[in-house]
Design a protein around this motif. Sequence first.
Motif, PDB file in Angstrom:
ATOM      1  N   SER A  59      50.115 -27.209 -14.130  1.00 11.95           N
ATOM      2  CA  SER A  59      50.838 -27.214 -12.858  1.00 11.95           C
ATOM      3  C   SER A  59      51.319 -28.615 -12.515  1.00 11.95           C
ATOM      4  O   SER A  59      52.432 -28.799 -11.998  1.00 11.95           O
ATOM      5  N   THR A  60      50.484 -29.611 -12.834  1.00 12.30           N
ATOM      6  CA  THR A  60      50.878 -31.006 -12.592  1.00 12.30           C
ATOM      7  C   THR A  60      51.947 -31.452 -13.586  1.00 12.30           C
ATOM      8  O   THR A  60      52.951 -32.060 -13.215  1.00 12.30           O
ATOM      9  N   THR A  61      51.729 -31.135 -14.877  1.00  9.74           N
ATOM     10  CA  THR A  61      52.669 -31.535 -15.926  1.00  9.74           C
ATOM     11  C   THR A  61      54.060 -30.961 -15.684  1.00  9.74           C
ATOM     12  O   THR A  61      55.073 -31.623 -15.921  1.00  9.74           O
ATOM     13  N   MET A  62      54.118 -29.712 -15.190  1.00  8.08           N
ATOM     14  CA  MET A  62      55.393 -29.029 -15.000  1.00  8.08           C
ATOM     15  C   MET A  62      55.965 -29.233 -13.596  1.00  8.08           C
ATOM     16  O   MET A  62      56.978 -28.646 -13.247  1.00  8.08           O
ATOM     17  N   PHE A  63      55.277 -30.077 -12.799  1.00  5.29           N
ATOM     18  CA  PHE A  63      55.734 -30.397 -11.437  1.00  5.29           C
ATOM     19  C   PHE A  63      55.930 -29.127 -10.599  1.00  5.29           C
ATOM     20  O   PHE A  63      56.931 -28.966  -9.881  1.00  5.29           O
ATOM     21  N   LEU A  64      54.968 -28.208 -10.716  1.00  6.29           N
ATOM     22  CA  LEU A  64      55.043 -26.958  -9.962  1.00  6.29           C
ATOM     23  C   LEU A  64      54.493 -27.166  -8.561  1.00  6.29           C
ATOM     24  O   LEU A  64      53.527 -27.922  -8.361  1.00  6.29           O
ATOM     25  N   PRO A  65      55.072 -26.503  -7.574  1.00  4.61           N
ATOM     26  CA  PRO A  65      54.637 -26.703  -6.188  1.00  4.61           C
ATOM     27  C   PRO A  65      53.244 -26.164  -5.900  1.00  4.61           C
ATOM     28  O   PRO A  65      52.603 -26.559  -4.932  1.00  4.61           O
ATOM     29  N   GLU A  66      52.763 -25.229  -6.719  1.00  4.53           N
ATOM     30  CA  GLU A  66      51.417 -24.690  -6.534  1.00  4.53           C
ATOM     31  C   GLU A  66      50.819 -24.329  -7.880  1.00  4.53           C
ATOM     32  O   GLU A  66      51.531 -24.219  -8.881  1.00  4.53           O
ATOM     33  N   GLU A  67      49.507 -24.150  -7.899  1.00  3.30           N
ATOM     34  CA  GLU A  67      48.823 -23.873  -9.158  1.00  3.30           C
ATOM     35  C   GLU A  67      49.253 -22.519  -9.717  1.00  3.30           C
ATOM     36  O   GLU A  67      49.556 -21.584  -8.982  1.00  3.30           O
ATOM     37  N   ILE A  68      49.286 -22.428 -11.042  1.00  6.41           N
ATOM     38  CA  ILE A  68      49.725 -21.203 -11.711  1.00  6.41           C
ATOM     39  C   ILE A  68      48.739 -20.070 -11.455  1.00  6.41           C
ATOM     40  O   ILE A  68      47.528 -20.220 -11.613  1.00  6.41           O
TER      41      ILE A  68
END
Length: 379
Positions: A59-68
């Motif tokens: 989630s951090t690596t892909m710059f996602l707004p929330e956890e998968i």
Amino acid sequence: MNFLQVRYRFDEPTLYGLESKDLPAGPGSTEARARLLSEAVQITPALFPELANHLRDLSTTMFLPEEIDCFVTAQPEMQAFCITHSRRGCERYSVVLSSGLIERLEPEEIRFVIGHEVGHFLCEHWRYPRPDRESGLGQNLAALRLSRAAEISADRIGMVACGSLNSACAAMIKIAAGCGSPHLRPDVPSLLHQFRQLSLQEKGITDGIWMTHPIIPLRIRAILRFESVYRKITQGSDSWHDELQDVDKSIESDFDSSTGQALQHMSNQQLESVRCWGLVYLFCADGVISKTEQRLMEETLGPERSGKVLKFLRNQSGSPVDAVTRKLSDAAAEARHSPFDKRKNLVTEFNELVEQAGIVDAPIESALCELRRMLLDEQ
């Protein structure tokens, strides 16, 4: 990085005369996630400590707004998919992994699979029209082609997410074989040798045009081609855009060779029919085919086909123009899902032929506009 920048260039519905559906949520909506909560096991730090750490890191690596949001379901086959649903009025997604996949893949390989599935959501592939045999041959083939293109985009995002070409390739090989260590050693050159053998077959595997996913050897070859582009991106080079265009063209060529050019042949036949009736449509736009136009028709279509067309027109009890219009409409409907570039080239050919013949007038101009509308959806 912006994942959409590395999207496969043929992963675009309009190239095939298709449209993305303007859906508020994915198929199944909230009921789909409710089923997961009742029938599968959600990955949490308490239940799956290692997998939960990977999800947090991804989630951090892909710059996602929330956890998968990820679940494991009891299935011996190695499978994974992404469902889109609506939560609190916003589009959300859940990734589902089979227990068979979890047990056979290494952690980095699982990261590739999860990144791949998240990639489908980021690219909004769930909006794409689904292949449907009832929709007609042309549209069904176009939807299948788009589905395969979507997988190439998702593979790239999966590789970027896990950060390892080897892990991406290993995951695909293990999924194709249905087994992992100690039985299988994911040797990439061996898979590429398989692809070369397939390409040498005169007809390849023509069934490939009816598949929703590209064959695994082709997907591995595609991700290997993309790796050099990804390396340039990570190094901050600005020269990767042109290389990516070349890579995409090569991947499309690989698919054509693996299927014995089956799609090319079908598309060419469809467009040739449009070429024939489009030419006749232009020449009879004013209600009469002049001697000059008959000569041009013979030069363009050949004596035999030109003769058959003229015989067809003479045998019409009603309006020949109406009969030609019907023939053209039917042919254009089938060819509408052929590659956009080919349809555009055909329109250009019509324009050039009319200009070279020096027969531009109001009826011809009107007919050219109608041909552009039929083939390119231009008003």
